[in-house]
Design an enzyme around this catalytic site. Structure first.
Site, PDB file in Angstrom:
ATOM      1  N   ASP A 234       0.801  -1.223  -0.267  1.00 31.14           N
ATOM      2  CA  ASP A 234      -0.077  -0.062   0.148  1.00 31.14           C
ATOM      3  C   ASP A 234       0.859   1.420   0.092  1.00 31.14           C
ATOM      4  O   ASP A 234       1.581   1.540   1.017  1.00 31.14           O
ATOM      5  CB  ASP A 234      -0.770   0.078   1.102  1.00 31.14           C
ATOM      6  CG  ASP A 234      -1.775   1.132   1.203  1.00 31.14           C
ATOM      7  OD1 ASP A 234      -1.928   1.824   0.226  1.00 31.14           O
ATOM      8  OD2 ASP A 234      -2.247   1.490   2.315  1.00 31.14           O
ATOM      9  N   LYS A 241       1.720   7.981   1.076  1.00 28.97           N
ATOM     10  CA  LYS A 241       2.124   7.825   2.436  1.00 28.97           C
ATOM     11  C   LYS A 241       3.506   8.357   2.334  1.00 28.97           C
ATOM     12  O   LYS A 241       4.110   8.185   1.256  1.00 28.97           O
ATOM     13  CB  LYS A 241       2.231   6.478   3.076  1.00 28.97           C
ATOM     14  CG  LYS A 241       0.896   5.338   2.914  1.00 28.97           C
ATOM     15  CD  LYS A 241       1.163   4.286   3.360  1.00 28.97           C
ATOM     16  CE  LYS A 241      -0.173   3.355   3.443  1.00 28.97           C
ATOM     17  NZ  LYS A 241      -0.799   3.802   4.390  1.00 28.97           N
ATOM     18  N   ASP A 252       0.133  -4.957   4.870  1.00 33.01           N
ATOM     19  CA  ASP A 252      -1.180  -4.808   4.595  1.00 33.01           C
ATOM     20  C   ASP A 252      -2.245  -5.877   4.165  1.00 33.01           C
ATOM     21  O   ASP A 252      -3.417  -5.611   3.778  1.00 33.01           O
ATOM     22  CB  ASP A 252      -1.223  -3.725   3.617  1.00 33.01           C
ATOM     23  CG  ASP A 252      -2.403  -2.417   4.278  1.00 33.01           C
ATOM     24  OD1 ASP A 252      -2.969  -2.657   5.053  1.00 33.01           O
ATOM     25  OD2 ASP A 252      -2.861  -1.750   3.193  1.00 33.01           O
ATOM     26  N   ARG A 315     -11.148  -0.724   2.620  1.00 34.05           N
ATOM     27  CA  ARG A 315     -12.493  -0.780   2.773  1.00 34.05           C
ATOM     28  C   ARG A 315     -13.379  -0.948   1.513  1.00 34.05           C
ATOM     29  O   ARG A 315     -14.223  -1.606   1.239  1.00 34.05           O
ATOM     30  CB  ARG A 315     -12.970   0.271   3.643  1.00 34.05           C
ATOM     31  CG  ARG A 315     -12.977   1.825   3.027  1.00 34.05           C
ATOM     32  CD  ARG A 315     -13.130   3.050   4.018  1.00 34.05           C
ATOM     33  NE  ARG A 315     -11.840   2.716   5.122  1.00 34.05           N
ATOM     34  CZ  ARG A 315     -11.676   3.641   6.186  1.00 34.05           C
ATOM     35  NH1 ARG A 315     -12.778   4.543   6.449  1.00 34.05           N
ATOM     36  NH2 ARG A 315     -10.443   3.530   6.771  1.00 34.05           N
TER      37      ARG A 315
END
Length: 461
Positions: A234, A241, A252, A315
Site C-alpha cells: 500500500d 504515504k 497490509d 474498505r
C-alpha cells in the site's frame, strides 16, 4: 506446508521439566534430593516467572526447573513456557506434574510456536528442544493450529517483491490442493465483467493485476465465509504515504494471511461446515490509471462511494467482497483486515478489536479468546456515527473528515455491505513490534485462534 517443530514421539524417553511457582519453591525443594536443592540455592534460583535452570545428575543432565507464571505474570505474558523451549538444550523434554486442560494446551502450542522460524532469506538455528506432549493434549489439533499460524506469519513476513496478488493467489492454490478445496480467481478486467468494480479501481494502477481469490471447501453443515483484505503493498495511492508510513506496508495483506491460516486450521481438523474464503488481492500503486481523490465509485452492491482518500482503499476492496459474500446468505461472515491506524491508537498492537451486532457472538468470542490466550476486544457499531460516512454527493464516504472514531466509521462502512448474514469484523494489526514468548518480531496472526475455538458455539457444530 508451513514448517513448524513436531512433538516428540510419545513413547520416547524424555527429561523432566519441572514448573515451579515462586511461592511454592520452598515446598518443592524439600521434596528434592539434597544435591538438587543445594545446587539451586547455590546458583540463586528463585523461580521467577520465566527463570530456567538445568539440573545436574549422576549421569549428566537430569532435567530442568522453570519458574512458572504467577497471577501477575500470567496476565502480562502469554506462552511463558516458550522461554523454556528456546533455552533448553537438544533432546526430548516432558512437563513434570499435571496441568489443567487450558494450561497444557497453551504449553503445547507455545512450544511449537516458539520453534517458528522465517528462514526464506536467512538461515536460522532450529529449536533444539522437543516436547513430549502432556497427557490429554489433542496433538493433531494443536499442530493444526500451529501450522495455520505459521502460514499466516510466513505470508505477512514475505516482502512485496515476492508476494504480490499473483503470489498470494499461488499460496491459496497450494493450500487448496493440500486439502482438496476448489479455487478460482477473477483477474484484471474480468473483475469488471463479474461486477467487482471497486476491487478493480483500487488495483488497476499496478502492473500486477488485481484479483478476487475464492476458495471453497466442505459439502455439509453451516456456511462460514471468511473475507480477508489482501492489499499486498500500500503506497497510499495518489494520497501517497510518507516513506516512514510505507515501511510496514508489506503487512497490509495481513487480513488475507489470517483468514488463510484460519482456513487451514478448519480444513486440517475437518470441521463439519461449508467454508468459503474470499480474498480481494491488489497492490495500491500509483500510475496514470490510479483512482483519484473525489472520484465516485459504484460498488457491486450499487452503493456509490466518494473517494476522499486513496489511502483508505482497504474498505473499498472489502466492500465488493462482502457484498458478494452476503448474496449467498451464509450463516456467518467474518472480515479480517489491517484496516485502520485508529484501531492501533485505541488498543495498541496486541489486542484485536472486533465488531458485531450480536451479543451472543461477542460473549462466545470473549470466552474463547481467554481460553486460548488470543486476546480480542469488542468495539461498538455505533449507529449515531452513521451520518459521518454519508458525504451527501454519494451514498458513502471512504474517509470522512474530522479524525474521530476512525476504526468505528470504517466498520460502519463495511457493515453497509452485509445485510443478510450474521457478521463479525476484525480490525487487526498483524505485526509483533517486539519479540515476545512464542511470537518473534514480525508477522503474527490475531483473532484466528479465538474464532477457531468459538466456531462450534457460533455455528452449532
Amino acid at each position: 506446508m508451513p514448517s513448524i517443530p513436531a512433538f516428540a514421539d510419545p513413547d520416547s524417553p524424555a527429561l523432566p521439566l519441572h514448573l515451579v511457582a515462586r511461592d511454592g519453591l520452598a515446598a518443592w525443594l524439600k521434596d528434592q534430593p539434597p544435591a538438587v536443592a543445594e545446587w539451586l540455592r547455590a546458583t540463586g534460583f528463585e523461580a521467577k516467572p520465566g527463570e530456567l535452570r538445568l539440573l545436574p545428575g549422576e549421569g549428566g543432565l537430569a532435567g530442568a526447573v522453570f519458574g512458572a507464571a504467577d497471577a501477575k505474570s500470567r496476565a502480562r505474558d502469554r506462552f511463558l513456557i516458550a522461554k523454556a523451549a528456546a533455552g533448553l538444550p537438544a533432546g526430548n523434554w516432558q512437563i513434570a506434574g499435571d496441568l489443567d486442560p487450558a494450561a497444557r494446551d497453551e504449553a503445547a502450542l507455545g512450544w511449537l510456536l516458539a520453534g517458528y522460524r522465517f528462514d526464506r532469506y536467512k538461515a536460522g538455528e532450529p529449536q533444539a528442544a522437543r516436547l513430549k506432549a502432556p497427557a490429554g493434549v489433542d496433538t493433531a489439533r494443536i499442530a493444526a493450529i500451529a501450522a495455520g499460524e505459521a502460514l499466516t506469519r510466513d505470508l505477512i513476513n514475505t516482502p512485496a517483491s515476492d508476494l504480490g496478488p499473483e503470489e498470494l493467489e499461488a499460496a491459496a492454490v497450494v493450500l487448496a490442493a493440500e486439502f482438496g478445496a476448489d479455487l478460482r480467481a477473477i483477474r484484471g478486467d474480468e473483475l469488471l465483467a463479474e461486477n467487482l468494480p471497486m476491487i478493480h479501481a483500487v488495483g488497476r494502477a499496478s502492473a500486477r493485476a488485481p484479483r478476487l481469490i475464492e476458495l471453497r471447501w466442505g459439502g455439509t453443515g453451516p456456511q462460514l465465509t471468511l473475507v480477508g483484505k489482501g492489499v499486498c503493498f500500500d503506497t497510499g495511492g495518489l494520497d501517497i504515504k510518507p516513506a516512514s508510513g510505507m515501511l510496514l506496508m508489506k503487512k497490509d495483506m495481513g487480513g488475507a494471511a489470517t483468514v488463510l491460516g484460519l482456513a487451514r486450521m478448519i480444513m486440517a481438523q475437518e470441521l463439519k461446515l461449508r467454508l468459503r474464503v474470499l480474498v480481494p488481492a491488489v497492490e495500491n500503486a500509483i500510475s496514470g490509471e490510479a483512482m483519484r481523490p473525489k472520484d465516485i465509485l459504484t460498488s457491486r452492491k450499487g452503493l456509490t462511494v466518494e473517494v476522499n482518500n486513496t489511502d483508505a482503499e482497504g474498505r473499498l476492496v472489502l466492500a465488493d467482497a462482502l457484498a458478494l459474500a452476503d448474496e449467498e446468505k451464509p450463516d456467518l461472515v467474518v472480515s479480517m483486515a489491517t484496516l485502520t491506524g485508529a484501531a492501533r491508537v485505541a488498543v495498541g498492537p496486541d489486542l484485536a478489536p472486533f465488531y458485531t451486532d450480536d451479543d451472543d457472538i461477542a460473549v462466545a468470542l470473549a470466552g474463547a479468546a481467554a481460553t486460548v490466550r488470543d486476546p480480542v476486544w469488542r468495539m461498538p457499531f455505533w449507529d449515531p456515527y452513521e451520518s459521518i460516512i454519508e458525504p451527501g454527493i454519494a451514498d458513502l464516504d471512504n474517509a470522512p473528515a474530522g479524525g474521530f472514531a476512525g476504526s468505528i466509521t470504517a466498520a460502519l462502512f463495511l457493515r453497509r455491505f452485509v445485510e443478510a448474514s450474521r457478521y463479525i469484523h476484525f480490525d487487526i494489526y498483524g505485526h509483533q513490534p517486539a519479540a515476545a514468548p512464542a511470537r518473534p518480531k514480525g508477522g503474527v496472526g490475531q483473532g484466528a485462534r479465538a474464532l477457531f475455538e468459538a466456531l462450534p458455539q457460533l455455528l452449532g457444530l
